[in-house]
Scaffold this motif. Structure first.
Motif, short mmCIF file in Angstrom:
data_model
loop_
_atom_site.label_atom_id
_atom_site.label_comp_id
_atom_site.label_asym_id
_atom_site.label_seq_id
_atom_site.Cartn_x
_atom_site.Cartn_y
_atom_site.Cartn_z
N ASP A 14 0.83 -1.21 0.00
CA ASP A 14 0.00 0.00 0.00
C ASP A 14 0.86 1.26 0.00
OD1 ASP A 14 -2.33 -1.51 -0.02
OD2 ASP A 14 -2.41 -1.61 2.18
N THR A 15 1.94 1.25 0.78
CA THR A 15 2.86 2.38 0.80
C THR A 15 3.55 2.51 -0.55
OG1 THR A 15 3.26 2.02 3.15
CG2 THR A 15 4.85 3.38 1.98
N GLN A 16 3.97 1.38 -1.11
CA GLN A 16 4.60 1.39 -2.43
C GLN A 16 3.64 1.92 -3.49
OE1 GLN A 16 7.74 0.73 -3.43
NE2 GLN A 16 8.38 0.37 -1.33
N LEU A 17 2.38 1.51 -3.39
CA LEU A 17 1.37 1.99 -4.34
C LEU A 17 1.25 3.51 -4.28
CD1 LEU A 17 -0.90 1.47 -6.40
CD2 LEU A 17 -2.45 1.18 -4.45
N ALA A 18 1.15 4.05 -3.08
CA ALA A 18 1.03 5.50 -2.92
C ALA A 18 2.25 6.22 -3.48
CB ALA A 18 0.83 5.85 -1.44
N LEU A 19 3.44 5.70 -3.17
CA LEU A 19 4.67 6.32 -3.67
C LEU A 19 4.75 6.27 -5.20
CD1 LEU A 19 7.21 4.99 -1.01
CD2 LEU A 19 6.38 7.34 -1.25
N HIS A 20 4.36 5.15 -5.77
CA HIS A 20 4.42 5.02 -7.22
C HIS A 20 3.34 5.85 -7.91
CE1 HIS A 20 7.78 2.35 -7.59
NE2 HIS A 20 7.28 1.57 -6.65
N ILE A 21 2.24 6.07 -7.27
CA ILE A 21 1.23 6.98 -7.83
C ILE A 21 1.79 8.40 -7.86
CG2 ILE A 21 -1.00 8.09 -7.36
CD1 ILE A 21 -2.03 5.31 -6.50
N VAL A 22 2.51 8.79 -6.80
CA VAL A 22 3.14 10.11 -6.79
C VAL A 22 4.16 10.23 -7.91
CG1 VAL A 22 4.63 11.67 -5.46
CG2 VAL A 22 2.73 10.51 -4.33
N ILE A 23 5.00 9.21 -8.08
CA ILE A 23 5.99 9.25 -9.16
C ILE A 23 5.30 9.30 -10.52
CG2 ILE A 23 7.75 7.88 -10.37
CD1 ILE A 23 8.90 7.13 -7.70
N LEU A 24 4.24 8.54 -10.68
CA LEU A 24 3.49 8.56 -11.94
C LEU A 24 2.95 9.96 -12.23
CD1 LEU A 24 2.32 7.03 -14.36
CD2 LEU A 24 0.35 6.48 -12.93
N CYS A 25 2.39 10.59 -11.23
CA CYS A 25 1.87 11.96 -11.41
C CYS A 25 3.00 12.94 -11.73
CB CYS A 25 1.12 12.41 -10.16
SG CYS A 25 -0.41 11.52 -9.89
N VAL A 26 4.13 12.79 -11.05
CA VAL A 26 5.29 13.66 -11.31
C VAL A 26 5.75 13.49 -12.76
CG1 VAL A 26 7.76 13.90 -10.80
CG2 VAL A 26 6.10 13.87 -8.95
N ILE A 27 5.80 12.27 -13.24
CA ILE A 27 6.25 12.02 -14.62
C ILE A 27 5.26 12.59 -15.63
CG2 ILE A 27 6.68 10.19 -16.31
CD1 ILE A 27 7.95 8.59 -13.98
N VAL A 28 3.97 12.46 -15.36
CA VAL A 28 2.97 13.03 -16.27
C VAL A 28 3.10 14.55 -16.32
CG1 VAL A 28 0.48 13.39 -16.59
CG2 VAL A 28 1.35 11.11 -16.13
N VAL A 29 3.24 15.18 -15.15
CA VAL A 29 3.43 16.64 -15.12
C VAL A 29 4.75 17.01 -15.80
CG1 VAL A 29 3.81 18.62 -13.58
CG2 VAL A 29 1.99 16.99 -13.08
N GLY A 30 5.79 16.22 -15.57
CA GLY A 30 7.08 16.47 -16.21
C GLY A 30 7.01 16.35 -17.73
#
Length: 172
Positions: free
Chosen positions: A126-142
């Motif tokens: 669950d923690t990994q999921l939250a962290l990877h969702i943040v990274i996914l959002c960062v990459i999309v914004v990037g």
């Protein structure tokens, strides 16, 4: 006639450099968030395996930080040649940032795997999921930032990149 210097409106160039400064600050912010989240992925791994943990947040963040720093250096430079070179590298990095499909693919893979509680996410899926969702959002914004920067440079090339005028290439 071709060798005459093109007159550049200084106020317009300052306005454009201000926009690059804003994009660069956003890139720096995205980069630092990505690196921090990438490190946190390793901290909370506890038994996870490759391919989910491939340091995508760290190396993607380092590229964004480089993009941001070069943009800020270009905006602060008073030497026209140095500024032109830094702006050209900033443009190339915007293309590079925009085209990082591997980072996006790994982030999506990680979100799916951790959402399914795969073993590769370790004991904290669950923690990994939250962290990877943040990274996914960062990459999309990037990626959006990279596209915006690339288009911005191309649309304003007569002011930001007057040296491109004499090049014989496909795009300039």
């Amino acid at each position: 006639m071709e060798n005459q210097a093109v007159k550049i409106d200084i106020q317009e160039k300052e306005r454009l450099l201000s926009s690059i400064r804003i994009m660069s600050l956003i890139g720096l912010g995205i980069g630092f968030v990505s690196v921090v989240v990438g490190v946190l992925v390793f901290v909370f791994l506890e038994g996870g395996k490759y391919p989910i943990i491939s340091a995508v947040g760290i190396w993607y963040g380092l590229i964004q930080i480089t993009f941001g720093m070069l943009g800020l250096l270009a905006c602060q430079s008073t030497d026209e040649k140095k500024q032109g070179n830094l702006l050209s590298v900033h443009y190339v990095l915007s293309i590079f940032v925009m085209s990082m499909g591997y980072a996006l693919a790994v982030a999506i893979q990680a979100v799916v795997a951790c959402g399914n509680k795969d073993d590769s996410c370790g004991t904290n899926p669950d923690t990994q999921l939250a962290l990877h969702i943040v990274i996914l959002c960062v990459i999309v914004v990037g990626n959006f930032l990279g596209i915006t920067s690339m288009v911005f440079h191309l649309r304003n090339r007569k002011i930001l990149h007057p040296e491109w005028r004499n090049r014989k290439g496909c795009c300039c």
